[in-house]
Motif scaffolding. Structure first.
Motif, PDB file in Angstrom:
ATOM      1  N   MET A   1       0.311  -0.824   0.004  1.00  0.00           N
ATOM      2  CA  MET A   1      -0.273  -0.008   0.049  1.00  0.00           C
ATOM      3  C   MET A   1       0.821   1.056   0.205  1.00  0.00           C
ATOM      4  N   SER A   2       1.160   2.152  -1.538  1.00  0.00           N
ATOM      5  CA  SER A   2       1.505   3.076  -1.208  1.00  0.00           C
ATOM      6  C   SER A   2       1.374   4.390  -0.038  1.00  0.00           C
TER       7      SER A   2
ATOM      8  N   ILE B   1      -4.952   3.816  -0.529  1.00  0.00           N
ATOM      9  CA  ILE B   1      -5.522   2.189   0.183  1.00  0.00           C
ATOM     10  C   ILE B   1      -6.046   1.465  -0.642  1.00  0.00           C
ATOM     11  N   ASP B   2      -6.165   0.482  -0.418  1.00  0.00           N
ATOM     12  CA  ASP B   2      -5.991  -0.595  -1.285  1.00  0.00           C
ATOM     13  C   ASP B   2      -7.712  -1.089  -1.795  1.00  0.00           C
TER      14      ASP B   2
ATOM     15  N   PRO C   1      -6.068   7.474   3.857  1.00  0.00           N
ATOM     16  CA  PRO C   1      -4.861   7.072   3.722  1.00  0.00           C
ATOM     17  C   PRO C   1      -4.058   7.655   5.092  1.00  0.00           C
TER      18      PRO C   1
ATOM     19  N   ASP D   1      -5.020  -7.987   6.609  1.00  0.00           N
ATOM     20  CA  ASP D   1      -6.169  -7.365   5.989  1.00  0.00           C
ATOM     21  C   ASP D   1      -7.695  -7.987   5.299  1.00  0.00           C
TER      22      ASP D   1
ATOM     23  N   ASP E   1      -5.645   4.615   7.583  1.00  0.00           N
ATOM     24  CA  ASP E   1      -5.189   3.554   7.354  1.00  0.00           C
ATOM     25  C   ASP E   1      -3.804   3.885   6.594  1.00  0.00           C
TER      26      ASP E   1
ATOM     27  N   GLY F   1      -1.224   1.326   6.122  1.00  0.00           N
ATOM     28  CA  GLY F   1      -0.652  -0.105   5.779  1.00  0.00           C
ATOM     29  C   GLY F   1      -0.003  -0.737   6.320  1.00  0.00           C
ATOM     30  N   ASN F   2       1.049  -1.732   5.588  1.00  0.00           N
ATOM     31  CA  ASN F   2       0.999  -2.831   6.721  1.00  0.00           C
ATOM     32  C   ASN F   2       2.698  -2.534   6.788  1.00  0.00           C
TER      33      ASN F   2
END
Length: 343
Positions: free
Chosen positions: A1-2, A6-7, A30, A72, A91, A93-94
């Motif tokens: 995830m940049s 957001i995905d 994001p 996720d 969010d 990301g990871n």
């Protein structure tokens, strides 16, 4: 995830035509690090989700791997929930541990946690194995070190750790060096090599000088913890409540004890290991519980902690989608996140 995105393959769900019918997938934004921005330009304070895609600690602990897929899975369970919040949801990301270097991943997560804490957001870390706990605490530690500098006993972190868990996770880690410098509580925390059964022991060994180890373990399964671990918990002055002792009749007394325990703590770190729940509520974990504690009994305690005004960070550990049934465990984790964020 940049950064800045957001995905949308994860954050998706139904869209209702009625007014005031938004869901989480419509509200999530994001998380963008503020860096050197002026305070007036910084993002509004809210909740920041950060995933820890790691089950190296579970693998080292000879458990059932698969927890690295949890962040996720929890997001997907959150996406279609009804929105009842007033503050923003971000969010971030990871963080991934794909090479077996757990210690590097824990440090990366701890570093990442510092940014939302600096901007006074509330981070919720989505694990991952319970090795996430050492990274979560380290992030709080480094943040408080940078903002208070620990110059006096009075300014040292006074962090209370509340762990809802079937296990103490106080097993001894491996020390990677024993130099005298690590004993200086101002400079650094000791370098240790651990797993999903050691995080709170690692935290204990990181507490020097005026930094006290203050630990509450609620939901402990006596059949899954050795006599040595019970003795260790006693030596560390741990407040222990066993799973068999949490029920509707005892809940008011436990709530009162919780209030008293939190009273002299300035900061609370909450960790929730999903295996504290009965196996039928949380089948998707490394070690499903034969007894466990009903979620309906723990939610009021979580809400009490939330409303204390002292909660700085929370994490959820040991969700394992590989062994989940109908996404049951991910949905339970999502319900906890929903409670922590919603007004």
């Amino acid at each position: 995830m940049s950064e800045g995105k957001i995905d949308k393959t994860i954050w998706q769900g139904r869209i209702d035509p009625e007014a005031n019918s938004q869901r989480w997938h419509q509200k999530v934004q994001p998380f963008i690090e503020n860096g050197a921005k002026a305070w007036q330009d910084r993002a509004e304070k809210g909740t920041v989700l950060l995933g820890f895609c790691c089950d190296e600690g579970v693998r080292r602990n000879q458990g059932r791997v698969g927890a690295k897929h949890a962040p996720d899975a929890i997001r997907k369970a959150l996406a279609n929930l009804a929105w009842h919040g007033r503050k923003p949801l971000y969010d971030a990301g990871n963080i991934y541990c794909d090479d077996g270097d757990l210690e590097a991943a824990q440090k990366q997560l701890a570093d990442k946690i510092c940014e939302p804490l600096y901007d006074e957001h509330f981070p919720i870390i989505l694990g991952g194995g319970h090795e996430v706990a050492f990274a979560s605490w380290s992030g709080i530690y480094w943040h408080l070190h940078d903002t208070t500098h620990f110059k006096t006993t009075e300014s040292a972190p006074n962090i209370g750790i509340i762990n809802f868990d079937a296990h103490f996770d106080l097993r001894a880690p491996e020390f990677l060096h024993t130099s005298g410098e690590e004993q200086n509580w101002i400079l650094d925390i000791p370098r240790t090599k651990g797993h999903s059964g050691t995080p709170f022991a690692q935290i204990y060994h990181s507490c020097y000088g005026p930094i006290k180890f203050q630990y509450a373990a609620l939901g402990i399964n006596r059949a899954s913890n050795t006599q040595a671990l019970f003795q260790r918990a006693k030596e560390l002055n741990t407040w222990v409540v066993e799973d068999k002792d949490i029920n509707l009749n005892t809940l008011p007394a436990i709530s009162e004890q919780l209030s008293q325990w939190m009273q002299d703590k300035r900061t609370i770190y909450l960790s929730f290991d999903i295996d504290v729940l009965p196996a039928y509520q949380a089948p998707g974990c490394s070690a499903p519980a034969a007894l466990g504690v009903e979620l309906s009994l723990l939610l009021p305690l979580i809400e009490q902690i939330k409303h204390s005004g002292k909660l700085m960070l929370a994490d959820i550990a040991e969700v394992n989608p590989r062994f989940d049934i109908d996404n049951r465990t991910a949905k339970v984790a999502a319900r906890i996140v929903h409670l922590l964020h919603s007004d």
